[in-house]
Design an enzyme around this catalytic site. Structure first.
Site, PDB file in Angstrom:
ATOM      1  N   GLU A  18       0.844  -1.202   0.000  1.00  0.00           N
ATOM      2  CA  GLU A  18       0.000   0.000   0.000  1.00  0.00           C
ATOM      3  C   GLU A  18       0.883   1.258   0.000  1.00  0.00           C
ATOM      4  O   GLU A  18       2.092   1.203   0.160  1.00  0.00           O
ATOM      5  CB  GLU A  18      -0.908   0.045   1.235  1.00  0.00           C
ATOM      6  CG  GLU A  18      -2.274  -0.588   1.043  1.00  0.00           C
ATOM      7  CD  GLU A  18      -3.212   0.255   0.191  1.00  0.00           C
ATOM      8  OE1 GLU A  18      -2.762   1.294  -0.360  1.00  0.00           O
ATOM      9  OE2 GLU A  18      -4.382  -0.127   0.054  1.00  0.00           O
ATOM     10  N   ASN A 148     -10.292   5.013   1.704  1.00  0.00           N
ATOM     11  CA  ASN A 148      -9.384   4.805   0.571  1.00  0.00           C
ATOM     12  C   ASN A 148      -9.594   5.896  -0.464  1.00  0.00           C
ATOM     13  O   ASN A 148     -10.466   6.757  -0.321  1.00  0.00           O
ATOM     14  CB  ASN A 148      -9.610   3.426  -0.054  1.00  0.00           C
ATOM     15  CG  ASN A 148      -8.651   2.379   0.474  1.00  0.00           C
ATOM     16  OD1 ASN A 148      -7.449   2.614   0.560  1.00  0.00           O
ATOM     17  ND2 ASN A 148      -9.180   1.216   0.841  1.00  0.00           N
ATOM     18  N   ASP A 198     -10.204   0.952  -4.074  1.00  0.00           N
ATOM     19  CA  ASP A 198      -9.057   1.016  -3.164  1.00  0.00           C
ATOM     20  C   ASP A 198      -8.326   2.340  -3.395  1.00  0.00           C
ATOM     21  O   ASP A 198      -8.960   3.368  -3.605  1.00  0.00           O
ATOM     22  CB  ASP A 198      -8.159  -0.204  -3.339  1.00  0.00           C
ATOM     23  CG  ASP A 198      -7.414  -0.580  -2.061  1.00  0.00           C
ATOM     24  OD1 ASP A 198      -6.792   0.308  -1.448  1.00  0.00           O
ATOM     25  OD2 ASP A 198      -7.447  -1.752  -1.663  1.00  0.00           O
TER      26      ASP A 198
END
Length: 294
Positions: A18, A148, A198
């Site tokens: 991430e 997100n 995301d």
């Protein structure tokens, strides 16, 4: 689904890759494995990749200046010295709530830092989005399950964020000089296909590039929420994009093997790896975060 030339930047498999970002001054990409507490550093010119153990979960970083970074972790914001990796607590963030951790984050063009938190087990409504502005942290949007897709229009007048749990991408009007909301968020789009919204980034033309968790792709949307492109990512759980390279014309995409059993990993052979895609677009340099002392 569109296929574009794609290479593996790092074959290291991230449990939860991430938070990628790119430092144009040094041609260096940075990203995290949140669950393993690691920070990755990749020199794009040399192809050399290094892993730094942080000793805590961390999910995002912002450049302060040539020598320092601001790291978003499970209990606060830390200043990291690039030369030796030394961490110094800058300010706590939900440090009194051990059930939560940090998640998505991005710097507004004016230097304000938006930061998301969430429950460690994605408990409903446990998270929130905060802003670090002039050295003070304030809560912007509470009651979010998985924050997100935090990103901003090129002029700083619009902010975007998603709750992956509901698959809704929101748009909110901002004061471009402060990066703070001028009104309430409105629904820009609802993702109805496979996977979930995301991480995201906005290109120089204002288009939103969103990694689709579980969909193995990056979806591109207009500022009005119109779906424009879907680019295939070699790993199913694609998690977050960042524009990289001297021309900011390539897209780094992280991925993850979180919650995948042995059979699922075998069926997804590139799971957890980090990729660079040739996407025929132009990104924008990531702004430096502004601290109170600046």
């Amino acid at each position: 689904m569109e296929l574009v030339p794609t290479s593996i930047l790092s074959a290291e498999r991230c449990h939860l890759g991430e938070g990628p970002t790119y430092d144009a001054a040094t041609d260096t990409a940075w990203w995290f494995d949140i669950l393993e507490g690691r920070l990755f550093e990749a020199g794009l010119g040399s192809g050399q990749v290094r892993s730094h153990a942080l000793g805590r979960m961390a999910s995002a970083l912002a450049r302060i200046d040539a020598a320092r970074q601001l790291i978003v972790t499970e209990d606060g914001l830390y200043i990291r010295e690039i030369s030796d990796g030394r961490l110094t607590l800058h300010c706590p963030l939900e440090a009194d709530n051990p059930r939560n951790r940090s998640n998505d984050a991005r710097v507004h063009p004016c230097g304000t830092f938006w930061i998301g938190t969430m429950g460690r087990h994605a408990e409903a409504g446990a998270g929130a989005i905060y802003a670090l502005y002039r050295g003070e942290i304030s809560q912007l949007f509470p009651g979010i399950t998985i924050p997100n897709a935090i990103c901003f229009s090129p002029d700083g007048a619009l902010g975007y964020f998603a709750d992956t749990a509901t698959n809704v991408l929101y748009r909110v009007a901002l004061d471009p000089t402060t990066g703070l909301p001028r009104g309430a968020p409105e629904v820009l789009l609802r993702h109805r296909g496979a996977g979930g919204l995301d991480g995201a980034i906005v290109d120089a033309d204002g288009r939103i590039w969103n990694a689709c968790w579980g969909g193995g792709c990056v979806d591109v949307y207009s500022p009005q929420g119109e779906h424009l492109r879907s680019l295939q990512v070699p790993a199913r759980q694609s998690s977050c994009p960042a524009f990289v390279g001297p021309e900011l014309s390539r897209l780094l995409v992280t991925s993850a093997w979180q919650d995948m059993d042995e059979a699922a990993r075998a069926a997804d052979p590139e799971h957890g790896r980090t990729f660079v895609m040739e996407v025929a677009a132009s990104g924008r340099p990531e702004p430096d975060v502004k601290l109170a002392s600046q």
